[in-house]
Design a protein around this motif. Structure first.
Motif, mmCIF file in Angstrom:
data_model
loop_
_atom_site.group_PDB
_atom_site.id
_atom_site.type_symbol
_atom_site.label_atom_id
_atom_site.label_comp_id
_atom_site.label_asym_id
_atom_site.label_seq_id
_atom_site.Cartn_x
_atom_site.Cartn_y
_atom_site.Cartn_z
ATOM 1 N N UNK A 65 4.100 -5.708 3.092
ATOM 2 C CA UNK A 65 4.101 -6.886 2.217
ATOM 3 C C UNK A 65 3.844 -6.490 0.766
ATOM 4 N N UNK A 66 4.316 -7.305 -0.151
ATOM 5 C CA UNK A 66 4.201 -6.984 -1.569
ATOM 6 C C UNK A 66 2.746 -6.782 -1.991
ATOM 7 N N UNK A 67 1.854 -7.587 -1.445
ATOM 8 C CA UNK A 67 0.455 -7.493 -1.840
ATOM 9 C C UNK A 67 -0.214 -6.188 -1.452
ATOM 10 N N UNK A 68 0.376 -5.437 -0.519
ATOM 11 C CA UNK A 68 -0.239 -4.192 -0.062
ATOM 12 C C UNK A 68 0.166 -2.993 -0.916
ATOM 13 N N UNK A 69 1.201 -3.145 -1.730
ATOM 14 C CA UNK A 69 1.757 -1.985 -2.430
ATOM 15 C C UNK A 69 0.801 -1.378 -3.451
ATOM 16 N N UNK A 70 -0.006 -2.196 -4.094
ATOM 17 C CA UNK A 70 -0.939 -1.647 -5.090
ATOM 18 C C UNK A 70 -1.896 -0.650 -4.435
ATOM 19 N N UNK A 71 -2.508 -1.062 -3.320
ATOM 20 C CA UNK A 71 -3.423 -0.162 -2.624
ATOM 21 C C UNK A 71 -2.723 1.049 -2.056
ATOM 22 N N UNK A 72 -1.511 0.846 -1.523
ATOM 23 C CA UNK A 72 -0.748 1.966 -0.971
ATOM 24 C C UNK A 72 -0.401 2.964 -2.066
ATOM 25 N N UNK A 73 0.027 2.458 -3.217
ATOM 26 C CA UNK A 73 0.402 3.343 -4.313
ATOM 27 C C UNK A 73 -0.774 4.151 -4.837
ATOM 28 N N UNK A 74 -1.917 3.482 -5.025
ATOM 29 C CA UNK A 74 -3.093 4.185 -5.550
ATOM 30 C C UNK A 74 -3.592 5.225 -4.548
ATOM 31 N N UNK A 75 -3.664 4.843 -3.275
ATOM 32 C CA UNK A 75 -4.134 5.801 -2.269
ATOM 33 C C UNK A 75 -3.138 6.937 -2.098
ATOM 34 N N UNK A 174 -8.135 -2.633 1.020
ATOM 35 C CA UNK A 174 -7.522 -3.961 0.852
ATOM 36 C C UNK A 174 -6.074 -4.030 1.354
ATOM 37 N N UNK A 175 -5.338 -2.920 1.253
ATOM 38 C CA UNK A 175 -3.949 -2.924 1.706
ATOM 39 C C UNK A 175 -3.850 -3.169 3.205
ATOM 40 N N UNK A 176 -4.872 -2.751 3.945
ATOM 41 C CA UNK A 176 -4.857 -2.908 5.396
ATOM 42 C C UNK A 176 -5.092 -4.343 5.833
ATOM 43 N N UNK A 177 -5.419 -5.219 4.879
ATOM 44 C CA UNK A 177 -5.592 -6.631 5.212
ATOM 45 C C UNK A 177 -4.254 -7.305 5.480
ATOM 46 N N UNK A 178 -3.172 -6.764 4.903
ATOM 47 C CA UNK A 178 -1.857 -7.399 5.059
ATOM 48 C C UNK A 178 -0.806 -6.471 5.662
ATOM 49 N N UNK A 179 -1.028 -5.172 5.632
ATOM 50 C CA UNK A 179 -0.054 -4.216 6.173
ATOM 51 C C UNK A 179 -0.656 -3.485 7.361
ATOM 52 N N UNK A 180 0.202 -2.952 8.231
ATOM 53 C CA UNK A 180 -0.287 -2.233 9.405
ATOM 54 C C UNK A 180 -0.752 -0.834 9.016
ATOM 55 N N UNK A 181 -1.514 -0.217 9.901
ATOM 56 C CA UNK A 181 -1.997 1.142 9.653
ATOM 57 C C UNK A 181 -0.830 2.101 9.490
ATOM 58 N N UNK A 184 0.835 1.520 5.980
ATOM 59 C CA UNK A 184 -0.001 2.031 4.897
ATOM 60 C C UNK A 184 0.040 3.558 4.859
ATOM 61 N N UNK A 185 -0.030 4.187 6.027
ATOM 62 C CA UNK A 185 -0.020 5.648 6.076
ATOM 63 C C UNK A 185 1.344 6.214 5.712
ATOM 64 N N UNK A 186 2.401 5.630 6.265
ATOM 65 C CA UNK A 186 3.750 6.142 6.010
ATOM 66 C C UNK A 186 4.103 6.101 4.532
ATOM 67 N N UNK A 187 3.909 4.967 3.912
ATOM 68 C CA UNK A 187 4.322 4.836 2.520
ATOM 69 C C UNK A 187 3.329 5.501 1.566
ATOM 70 N N UNK A 188 2.067 5.593 1.957
ATOM 71 C CA UNK A 188 1.125 6.382 1.174
ATOM 72 C C UNK A 188 1.519 7.851 1.180
ATOM 73 N N UNK A 189 1.931 8.348 2.351
ATOM 74 C CA UNK A 189 2.379 9.730 2.478
ATOM 75 C C UNK A 189 3.636 9.972 1.643
ATOM 76 N N UNK A 190 4.552 9.009 1.648
ATOM 77 C CA UNK A 190 5.779 9.131 0.848
ATOM 78 C C UNK A 190 5.467 9.155 -0.645
#
Length: 316
Positions: A65-75, A174-181, A184-190
């Motif tokens: 979800x769009x709301x999870x991208x900020x946390x995914x990007x920073x992590x 916070x990203x895990x509140x709206x996205x699955x584990x 979050x891991x896949x796109x954080x790794x990317x």
């Protein structure tokens, strides 16, 4: 019976993470003999992203979800990218004991940032457990440190790794509140892999001359301590606070000592053994909760979690 399944899965996921992250320290030292810090990080992230991408497609999970991208990007930038590069570099500058000691300031930083930015509670048991575990990490680090094996640069790099680790965890929560584990891991790794692309030339050049064992260690780092362990970490993190999850990683030094003993025949001294016991004891204390406070401290929606979690994770 089904209502108790998540109670058991969360601590089991955290235990998988801790064991695999402990094994990563050995693999980093091995692969680092043939690969430079940036190339090793990129190879690890590409291996992990490939496995995670396949799993994402098989499970039919799309974009977060769009709301999870900020946390995914920073992590992704801080933890998957920056942390892995500076940790690899730092481990080439200092001995393993010093690296483990400095990096283990990470859980303390997580607790402080979590309290400040996420409103995580800091109950006395958590603080006491972290103090005991950190004392154990200091004992392990001192017992494993070789005389004159450290440099100021190496210590600074390991400290920066701890900061990147802490910042990545707090951003990921916070990203895990709206996205699955898995998302979050896949796109954080990317994100981390994209950030490490400037090291692609080094990776290709070094892979052509590296021993097969070093390359296999790099792939192992990507598949298990990254793809699998970061996913199980995210799963467990979604069901507790960042501070408590950070405290759980204090079991890593104790497991590294045990793995070195069993796999390499390196018999630990009394100071090392004592430090390992303190690490595990601190995790047990930090994960335990008074019965009256269990419901209040639990993550919303997972009230039955506390007692099984404390029992499982205190065992390592």
């Amino acid at each position: 019976m089904n209502s108790r399944r998540p109670d058991l899965l969360a601590p089991a996921a955290a235990a998988v993470t801790v064991v695999l992250w402990a094994s990563a320290f050995v693999s980093i030292r091995s692969a680092g003999a043939a690969y430079s810090p940036g190339a090793l990080a990129l190879g690890r992230l590409l291996s992990g992203a490939l496995v995670l991408g396949v799993l994402l497609v098989v499970r039919g999970e799309g974009l977060p979800p769009r709301g999870a991208w900020r946390g995914i990007g920073i992590s992704g930038v801080l933890w998957f990218g920056f942390y892995m590069v500076v940790l690899n570099w730092g481990e080439q500058q200092v001995d393993a004991g010093t690296a483990a000691l400095v990096v283990n300031t990470g859980p303390i930083l997580i607790a402080l940032l979590g309290a400040r930015l996420l409103g995580d509670p800091m109950p006395p048991r958590l603080l006491a457990g972290m103090a005991v575990s950190f004392a154990g990490a200091v004992a392990v680090g001192l017992s494993m440190s070789g005389g004159g094996g450290s440099s100021v640069l190496g210590v600074v790099l390991c400290l920066l790794a701890a900061v990147g680790y802490a910042g990545g965890v707090v951003a990921q929560k916070p990203a895990l509140a709206t996205a699955s584990a898995l998302q979050v891991t896949t796109f954080g790794c990317l994100v981390g892999a994209v950030g490490c692309l400037p090291f692609a030339g080094q990776l290709v050049s070094e892979a052509a001359h590296a021993p097969v064992s070093s390359t296999l260690n790099m792939v192992y780092l990507g598949v298990f301590p990254t793809a699998l362990a970061f996913t199980t970490w995210a799963y467990a993190l979604a069901r507790t606070t960042a501070s408590r999850m950070g405290a759980t990683t204090y079991a890593v030094p104790a497991l590294v000592v045990l793995m070195s003993w069993l796999a390499l025949g390196e018999v630990p001294g009394l100071l090392t053994l004592g430090g390992g016991v303190l690490c595990l004891a601190g995790v047990a204390v930090s994960r335990s909760r008074p019965r009256a406070a269990a419901v209040r401290a639990a993550t919303p929606g997972s009230t039955p979690e506390p007692q099984p979690e404390a029992a499982s994770e205190s065992a390592g």
